[in-house]
Design a protein around this motif. Structure first.
Motif, PDB file in Angstrom:
ATOM      1  N   HIS A 140       1.492  -8.031  13.187  1.00  0.00           N
ATOM      2  CA  HIS A 140       1.495  -6.912  12.257  1.00  0.00           C
ATOM      3  C   HIS A 140       1.613  -7.394  10.814  1.00  0.00           C
ATOM      4  O   HIS A 140       2.534  -8.147  10.478  1.00  0.00           O
ATOM      5  N   ASP A 141       0.702  -6.958   9.979  1.00  0.00           N
ATOM      6  CA  ASP A 141       0.658  -7.366   8.576  1.00  0.00           C
ATOM      7  C   ASP A 141       1.437  -6.347   7.744  1.00  0.00           C
ATOM      8  O   ASP A 141       0.954  -5.243   7.485  1.00  0.00           O
ATOM      9  N   VAL A 142       2.631  -6.732   7.315  1.00  0.00           N
ATOM     10  CA  VAL A 142       3.501  -5.783   6.607  1.00  0.00           C
ATOM     11  C   VAL A 142       3.018  -5.482   5.197  1.00  0.00           C
ATOM     12  O   VAL A 142       3.601  -4.634   4.518  1.00  0.00           O
ATOM     13  N   SER A 143       1.968  -6.143   4.735  1.00  0.00           N
ATOM     14  CA  SER A 143       1.411  -5.775   3.425  1.00  0.00           C
ATOM     15  C   SER A 143       0.810  -4.375   3.460  1.00  0.00           C
ATOM     16  O   SER A 143       0.538  -3.793   2.405  1.00  0.00           O
ATOM     17  N   PHE A 144       0.617  -3.812   4.668  1.00  0.00           N
ATOM     18  CA  PHE A 144       0.109  -2.451   4.807  1.00  0.00           C
ATOM     19  C   PHE A 144       1.222  -1.401   4.787  1.00  0.00           C
ATOM     20  O   PHE A 144       0.937  -0.204   4.865  1.00  0.00           O
ATOM     21  N   LEU A 145       2.474  -1.827   4.680  1.00  0.00           N
ATOM     22  CA  LEU A 145       3.570  -0.867   4.788  1.00  0.00           C
ATOM     23  C   LEU A 145       3.595   0.151   3.659  1.00  0.00           C
ATOM     24  O   LEU A 145       3.907   1.325   3.879  1.00  0.00           O
ATOM     25  N   ASN A 146       3.275  -0.269   2.448  1.00  0.00           N
ATOM     26  CA  ASN A 146       3.270   0.699   1.341  1.00  0.00           C
ATOM     27  C   ASN A 146       2.233   1.790   1.568  1.00  0.00           C
ATOM     28  O   ASN A 146       2.475   2.970   1.252  1.00  0.00           O
ATOM     29  N   LEU A 147       1.076   1.416   2.116  1.00  0.00           N
ATOM     30  CA  LEU A 147       0.056   2.400   2.473  1.00  0.00           C
ATOM     31  C   LEU A 147       0.604   3.380   3.510  1.00  0.00           C
ATOM     32  O   LEU A 147       0.400   4.600   3.405  1.00  0.00           O
ATOM     33  N   MET A 148       1.314   2.874   4.489  1.00  0.00           N
ATOM     34  CA  MET A 148       1.866   3.718   5.539  1.00  0.00           C
ATOM     35  C   MET A 148       2.960   4.632   4.996  1.00  0.00           C
ATOM     36  O   MET A 148       3.048   5.813   5.369  1.00  0.00           O
ATOM     37  N   VAL A 149       3.788   4.109   4.111  1.00  0.00           N
ATOM     38  CA  VAL A 149       4.838   4.940   3.487  1.00  0.00           C
ATOM     39  C   VAL A 149       4.211   6.059   2.668  1.00  0.00           C
ATOM     40  O   VAL A 149       4.631   7.225   2.746  1.00  0.00           O
ATOM     41  N   ASP A 150       3.205   5.717   1.865  1.00  0.00           N
ATOM     42  CA  ASP A 150       2.533   6.734   1.049  1.00  0.00           C
ATOM     43  C   ASP A 150       1.934   7.833   1.925  1.00  0.00           C
ATOM     44  O   ASP A 150       2.024   9.022   1.603  1.00  0.00           O
ATOM     45  N   LYS A 151       1.330   7.443   3.037  1.00  0.00           N
ATOM     46  CA  LYS A 151       0.713   8.415   3.931  1.00  0.00           C
ATOM     47  C   LYS A 151       1.773   9.302   4.591  1.00  0.00           C
ATOM     48  O   LYS A 151       1.579  10.510   4.740  1.00  0.00           O
ATOM     49  N   LEU A 152       2.895   8.714   4.974  1.00  0.00           N
ATOM     50  CA  LEU A 152       3.980   9.480   5.574  1.00  0.00           C
ATOM     51  C   LEU A 152       4.475  10.552   4.614  1.00  0.00           C
ATOM     52  O   LEU A 152       4.682  11.711   4.996  1.00  0.00           O
ATOM     53  N   VAL A 153       4.657  10.164   3.362  1.00  0.00           N
ATOM     54  CA  VAL A 153       5.194  11.090   2.359  1.00  0.00           C
ATOM     55  C   VAL A 153       4.159  12.137   1.951  1.00  0.00           C
ATOM     56  O   VAL A 153       4.433  13.341   1.951  1.00  0.00           O
ATOM     57  N   LYS A 154       2.950  11.697   1.612  1.00  0.00           N
ATOM     58  CA  LYS A 154       1.929  12.619   1.106  1.00  0.00           C
ATOM     59  C   LYS A 154       1.482  13.626   2.156  1.00  0.00           C
ATOM     60  O   LYS A 154       1.155  14.772   1.824  1.00  0.00           O
ATOM     61  N   GLU A 155       1.450  13.212   3.422  1.00  0.00           N
ATOM     62  CA  GLU A 155       1.005  14.118   4.479  1.00  0.00           C
ATOM     63  C   GLU A 155       2.162  14.788   5.203  1.00  0.00           C
ATOM     64  O   GLU A 155       1.954  15.514   6.176  1.00  0.00           O
ATOM     65  N   ASP A 156       3.386  14.550   4.694  1.00  0.00           N
ATOM     66  CA  ASP A 156       4.583  15.166   5.274  1.00  0.00           C
ATOM     67  C   ASP A 156       4.604  14.957   6.789  1.00  0.00           C
ATOM     68  O   ASP A 156       4.832  15.885   7.573  1.00  0.00           O
ATOM     69  N   ALA A 157       4.362  13.720   7.199  1.00  0.00           N
ATOM     70  CA  ALA A 157       4.281  13.382   8.620  1.00  0.00           C
ATOM     71  C   ALA A 157       5.626  12.864   9.110  1.00  0.00           C
ATOM     72  O   ALA A 157       6.483  12.433   8.330  1.00  0.00           O
ATOM     73  N   ASP A 158       5.794  12.911  10.417  1.00  0.00           N
ATOM     74  CA  ASP A 158       6.991  12.357  11.044  1.00  0.00           C
ATOM     75  C   ASP A 158       6.778  10.915  11.473  1.00  0.00           C
ATOM     76  O   ASP A 158       7.730  10.148  11.560  1.00  0.00           O
ATOM     77  N   MET A 159       5.537  10.554  11.745  1.00  0.00           N
ATOM     78  CA  MET A 159       5.222   9.170  12.115  1.00  0.00           C
ATOM     79  C   MET A 159       3.831   8.796  11.643  1.00  0.00           C
ATOM     80  O   MET A 159       2.910   9.621  11.702  1.00  0.00           O
ATOM     81  N   VAL A 160       3.706   7.565  11.180  1.00  0.00           N
ATOM     82  CA  VAL A 160       2.401   6.979  10.852  1.00  0.00           C
ATOM     83  C   VAL A 160       2.192   5.782  11.767  1.00  0.00           C
ATOM     84  O   VAL A 160       3.026   4.871  11.818  1.00  0.00           O
ATOM     85  N   ILE A 161       1.101   5.802  12.507  1.00  0.00           N
ATOM     86  CA  ILE A 161       0.747   4.688  13.384  1.00  0.00           C
ATOM     87  C   ILE A 161      -0.301   3.830  12.692  1.00  0.00           C
ATOM     88  O   ILE A 161      -1.332   4.336  12.236  1.00  0.00           O
ATOM     89  N   GLY A 162      -0.035   2.539  12.602  1.00  0.00           N
ATOM     90  CA  GLY A 162      -1.026   1.615  12.066  1.00  0.00           C
ATOM     91  C   GLY A 162      -2.103   1.351  13.096  1.00  0.00           C
ATOM     92  O   GLY A 162      -1.835   0.789  14.154  1.00  0.00           O
ATOM     93  N   SER A 163      -3.338   1.779  12.804  1.00  0.00           N
ATOM     94  CA  SER A 163      -4.433   1.674  13.765  1.00  0.00           C
ATOM     95  C   SER A 163      -5.442   0.618  13.339  1.00  0.00           C
ATOM     96  O   SER A 163      -5.942   0.637  12.216  1.00  0.00           O
ATOM     97  N   ARG A 164      -5.774  -0.253  14.280  1.00  0.00           N
ATOM     98  CA  ARG A 164      -6.793  -1.289  14.027  1.00  0.00           C
ATOM     99  C   ARG A 164      -8.201  -0.766  14.260  1.00  0.00           C
ATOM    100  O   ARG A 164      -9.169  -1.457  14.007  1.00  0.00           O
ATOM    101  N   PHE A 165      -8.306   0.482  14.783  1.00  0.00           N
ATOM    102  CA  PHE A 165      -9.602   1.001  15.215  1.00  0.00           C
ATOM    103  C   PHE A 165     -10.197   2.048  14.270  1.00  0.00           C
ATOM    104  O   PHE A 165     -11.200   2.666  14.603  1.00  0.00           O
ATOM    105  N   ILE A 166      -9.589   2.263  13.113  1.00  0.00           N
ATOM    106  CA  ILE A 166     -10.165   3.188  12.139  1.00  0.00           C
ATOM    107  C   ILE A 166     -11.272   2.483  11.357  1.00  0.00           C
ATOM    108  O   ILE A 166     -12.418   2.934  11.323  1.00  0.00           O
ATOM    109  N   ASN A 167     -10.947   1.363  10.741  1.00  0.00           N
ATOM    110  CA  ASN A 167     -11.956   0.575  10.030  1.00  0.00           C
ATOM    111  C   ASN A 167     -12.524  -0.553  10.890  1.00  0.00           C
ATOM    112  O   ASN A 167     -13.501  -1.197  10.502  1.00  0.00           O
ATOM    113  N   LYS A 168     -11.883  -0.806  12.032  1.00  0.00           N
ATOM    114  CA  LYS A 168     -12.337  -1.817  12.988  1.00  0.00           C
ATOM    115  C   LYS A 168     -12.500  -3.190  12.331  1.00  0.00           C
ATOM    116  O   LYS A 168     -13.518  -3.857  12.462  1.00  0.00           O
ATOM    117  N   GLU A 169     -11.444  -3.589  11.637  1.00  0.00           N
ATOM    118  CA  GLU A 169     -11.403  -4.912  11.019  1.00  0.00           C
ATOM    119  C   GLU A 169     -10.299  -5.731  11.668  1.00  0.00           C
ATOM    120  O   GLU A 169      -9.347  -5.199  12.227  1.00  0.00           O
TER     121      GLU A 169
END
Length: 229
Positions: free
Chosen positions: A91-120
């Motif tokens: 797991h690449d923790v450099s993506f954590l700020n992106l996940m935090v921003d998404k959690l806050v902006k979308e008022d979500a309870d959980m953000v799952i880091g998915s390898r299959f959205i951009n498939k990289e």
């Protein structure tokens, strides 16, 4: 906001130093706790030598028990967010700020880091991808929500989810089942694109020979959770 990284570790002597140093470099605003799940190698010696923050379990509880210990720690120490990061360096923790921003902006309870959205990046083994596709379809059938990477252990939870998981959390192969637990209780789950890497060392808890057993057991657990009142 207080943010915690939970790192379940069982026999991760080959990769735990890399994982922690990567966290210190790429996610310095997160605290971390390693849950040493009664490792039989020299993981605990490495943790002691480097003065890492860790808890050693007296018996092996498996991935579910280790992660729940981390959620209990997060709850008792007043953390607002907690993210599970595997100890094997995937797991690449450099993506954590992106996940935090998404959690806050979308008022979500959980953000799952998915390898299959951009498939990289590392897309997992063929058998794991078969299982992932199967669980995506099963969860869609039961909840009408598509989770592209339901077995991902790279997941960020808010305080509400922390409180739930500290009280109840699946024991064996908990990722797909815990998704159903949240969705059934009307928690909001979103996904964020991440890039994962191959393991730095050690072996996955899911081997080729156990893949069928894994799918059957988790399927039964998901169905039981879904019909439970």
């Amino acid at each position: 906001m207080k943010k915690l990284i939970i790192i379940p570790a069982y026999n991760e002597s080959e990769s735990i130093e890399y994982t922690i140093e990567h966290i210190k470099k790429e996610a310095p605003d997160f605290d971390y706790v390693i849950i040493n799940d009664c490792s039989s190698d020299n993981t605990v010696e490495i943790l002691e030598k480097n003065h890492y923050n860790y808890i050693s379990l007296p018996v092996n509880l498996g991935i579910g028990g280790a992660v729940q210990t981390g959620y209990k720690y997060a709850l008792e120490n007043g953390y607002d967010m907690a993210v599970q990061v595997d100890g094997d360096g995937q797991h690449d923790v450099s993506f954590l700020n992106l996940m935090v921003d998404k959690l806050v902006k979308e008022d979500a309870d959980m953000v799952i880091g998915s390898r299959f959205i951009n498939k990289e990046g590392f897309q997992s083994t063929f058998m794991r991808r078969v299982g992932i596709t199967y669980f995506t379809r099963l969860i869609k059938l039961l909840t009408n929500q598509t989770i592209t990477d339901p077995t991902s252990g790279f997941r960020l939870a808010n305080r509400r989810a922390i409180e739930l998981f500290a009280k109840e959390y699946p024991r064996d192969y908990p990722e797909p089942e815990s998704v159903v637990v949240l969705l059934k209780k009307n928690f909001k789950i979103v996904e964020a694109p991440v890039i994962m890497k191959a393991r730095e060392g050690g072996q996955s808890s899911i081997r080729m020979w156990s893949s069928v057993y894994y799918m059957v057991k988790v399927s039964m657990a998901i169905l039981v959770e879904f019909i439970r009142k």
